[in-house]
Design a protein around this motif. Structure first.
Motif, PDB file in Angstrom:
ATOM      1  N   GLU A 229      15.860  27.610  47.952  1.00  0.00           N
ATOM      2  CA  GLU A 229      15.979  26.896  46.873  1.00  0.00           C
ATOM      3  C   GLU A 229      17.405  26.537  46.472  1.00  0.00           C
ATOM      4  O   GLU A 229      17.441  25.335  46.182  1.00  0.00           O
ATOM      5  CB  GLU A 229      15.183  27.455  45.582  1.00  0.00           C
ATOM      6  N   TYR A 230      18.118  27.383  46.643  1.00  0.00           N
ATOM      7  CA  TYR A 230      19.684  27.114  46.331  1.00  0.00           C
ATOM      8  C   TYR A 230      20.055  25.974  47.178  1.00  0.00           C
ATOM      9  O   TYR A 230      20.929  25.184  46.908  1.00  0.00           O
ATOM     10  CB  TYR A 230      20.423  28.329  46.350  1.00  0.00           C
ATOM     11  N   ALA A 231      19.684  26.033  48.665  1.00  0.00           N
ATOM     12  CA  ALA A 231      20.266  25.280  49.622  1.00  0.00           C
ATOM     13  C   ALA A 231      19.694  23.856  49.518  1.00  0.00           C
ATOM     14  O   ALA A 231      20.257  22.804  49.878  1.00  0.00           O
ATOM     15  CB  ALA A 231      19.932  25.812  50.905  1.00  0.00           C
ATOM     16  N   ALA A 232      18.638  23.711  48.890  1.00  0.00           N
ATOM     17  CA  ALA A 232      17.877  22.418  48.769  1.00  0.00           C
ATOM     18  C   ALA A 232      18.606  21.444  47.699  1.00  0.00           C
ATOM     19  O   ALA A 232      18.181  20.103  47.796  1.00  0.00           O
ATOM     20  CB  ALA A 232      16.509  22.373  48.275  1.00  0.00           C
ATOM     21  N   GLY A 233      19.437  21.869  47.178  1.00  0.00           N
ATOM     22  CA  GLY A 233      20.282  21.129  45.990  1.00  0.00           C
ATOM     23  C   GLY A 233      19.478  20.784  44.858  1.00  0.00           C
ATOM     24  O   GLY A 233      19.534  19.489  44.327  1.00  0.00           O
ATOM     25  N   VAL A 234      18.464  21.448  44.408  1.00  0.00           N
ATOM     26  CA  VAL A 234      17.622  21.073  43.025  1.00  0.00           C
ATOM     27  C   VAL A 234      18.692  21.188  41.977  1.00  0.00           C
ATOM     28  O   VAL A 234      19.557  21.932  42.017  1.00  0.00           O
ATOM     29  CB  VAL A 234      16.596  22.079  43.124  1.00  0.00           C
ATOM     30  N   HIS A 235      18.064  20.739  40.836  1.00  0.00           N
ATOM     31  CA  HIS A 235      18.875  20.602  39.728  1.00  0.00           C
ATOM     32  C   HIS A 235      18.921  21.967  38.781  1.00  0.00           C
ATOM     33  O   HIS A 235      19.939  22.448  38.410  1.00  0.00           O
ATOM     34  CB  HIS A 235      18.405  19.567  38.807  1.00  0.00           C
ATOM     35  N   SER A 236      17.994  22.588  39.053  1.00  0.00           N
ATOM     36  CA  SER A 236      17.848  24.032  38.147  1.00  0.00           C
ATOM     37  C   SER A 236      17.081  24.874  39.290  1.00  0.00           C
ATOM     38  O   SER A 236      16.485  24.630  40.285  1.00  0.00           O
ATOM     39  CB  SER A 236      17.025  23.951  37.071  1.00  0.00           C
ATOM     40  N   PHE A 237      17.051  26.402  39.040  1.00  0.00           N
ATOM     41  CA  PHE A 237      16.743  27.196  40.097  1.00  0.00           C
ATOM     42  C   PHE A 237      15.821  28.494  39.190  1.00  0.00           C
ATOM     43  O   PHE A 237      16.134  28.654  37.772  1.00  0.00           O
ATOM     44  CB  PHE A 237      17.931  28.043  40.668  1.00  0.00           C
ATOM     45  N   THR A 238      15.160  29.157  39.908  1.00  0.00           N
ATOM     46  CA  THR A 238      14.270  30.218  39.566  1.00  0.00           C
ATOM     47  C   THR A 238      15.182  31.485  39.532  1.00  0.00           C
ATOM     48  O   THR A 238      15.348  32.009  40.826  1.00  0.00           O
ATOM     49  CB  THR A 238      12.729  30.168  39.865  1.00  0.00           C
ATOM     50  N   LEU A 239      15.583  32.266  38.514  1.00  0.00           N
ATOM     51  CA  LEU A 239      16.344  33.220  38.816  1.00  0.00           C
ATOM     52  C   LEU A 239      15.691  34.494  38.636  1.00  0.00           C
ATOM     53  O   LEU A 239      14.946  34.653  37.423  1.00  0.00           O
ATOM     54  CB  LEU A 239      17.799  33.361  38.069  1.00  0.00           C
TER      55      LEU A 239
END
Length: 259
Positions: A229-239
């Motif tokens: 998810e982090y590598a995909a470059g999305v705007h927000s992440f699920t922490l």
């Protein structure tokens, strides 16, 4: 001379009790705990331990730390703690969220374990070196176990501390043959400081070329985010945090997507 109990669980058990609970850090998510007194576990659903859990814990008293809040003192919604009869000095005060993994699919028990009754702790990063202790047929016949050295080389290029979790980590820590031919390789990557999206993408691509599914999570000071998810470059992440998932812009400075 080491006794049979020490041989089975790789080393002497530490002294448990009120003072032992104060030495060293508390266990973290994915750590494996060797329980001095498995009967001191308190299922979150209430009641006593199911039969399969009692049978398993008699010979393999290992549990896995979960990502949930710990409880200080006597849990209000659970019966009063039962002190370990083998150690009358034990005074459990800090309760750790743990999971008992059963031998059959779907056998899983969430419970609280008293820190004072923990005899040994194994962190994920301690587990790769235990691969040589498994039977040769396991390290060659189970792809997720066979590929551990290659994973170590790939992660070393990015200077990250890492360790296997899930079924592979459990087998390395306990010796129980729970990983199967189709088991994915789950990893925790210690990332207390930010890493670049570019480095994350390079590592994700390298891991994705391995002939086994790899599921890696970056463990920050505040929780974990999936490497993919982090590598995909999305705007927000699920922490993933002990208090539940949060949507954030930055896993290292989690102020929320609107912060």
């Amino acid at each position: 001379m080491r006794n049979s109990t020490e041989e089975l669980h790789d080393g002497p058990r530490r002294r448990v009790g009120a003072l032992a609970a104060l030495d060293g850090r508390l266990p973290g998510t994915h750590d494996l705990l060797l329980m001095q007194c498995p009967g001191s576990l308190r299922p979150l659903a209430g009641g006593g331990l199911p039969g399969w859990a009692r049978t398993l814990l008699r010979t393999h008293p290992w549990v896995t730390v979960g990502r949930a809040p710990s409880v200080v003192g006597t849990p209000a919604d659970l019966p009063r703690p039962q002190r370990c009869t083998r150690d009358p000095e034990a005074a459990p005060e800090h309760w750790i969220p743990v999971t008992v993994r059963g031998p059959r699919p779907g056998q899983r028990l969430d419970a609280l374990a008293p820190w004072a009754a923990v005899a040994r702790t194994l962190r994920p990063e301690q587990l790769p070196g235990r691969r040589e202790r498994l039977a040769p047929g396991r390290t060659t016949g189970i792809p997720a176990l066979a590929l551990l050295p290659e994973v170590g080389r790939l992660v070393a290029d990015h200077r990250l501390v890492w360790g296997p979790i899930g079924a592979v980590g459990y087998e390395l820590g306990t010796g129980l043959p729970v990983a199967g031919p189709l088991s994915p390789l789950r990893l925790v990557l210690r990332a207390p400081h930010p890493i670049s999206r570019r480095d994350a993408l390079q590592l994700r691509r390298a891991l994705s070329k391995l002939p086994v599914p790899v599921q890696a999570e970056l463990e920050t000071r505040y929780g974990a985010v999936q490497l993919a998810e982090y590598a995909a470059g999305v705007h927000s992440f699920t922490l993933l945090t002990p208090d539940g998932p949060r949507e954030v812009h930055d896993p290292w400075f989690p102020r929320g997507p609107s912060g």
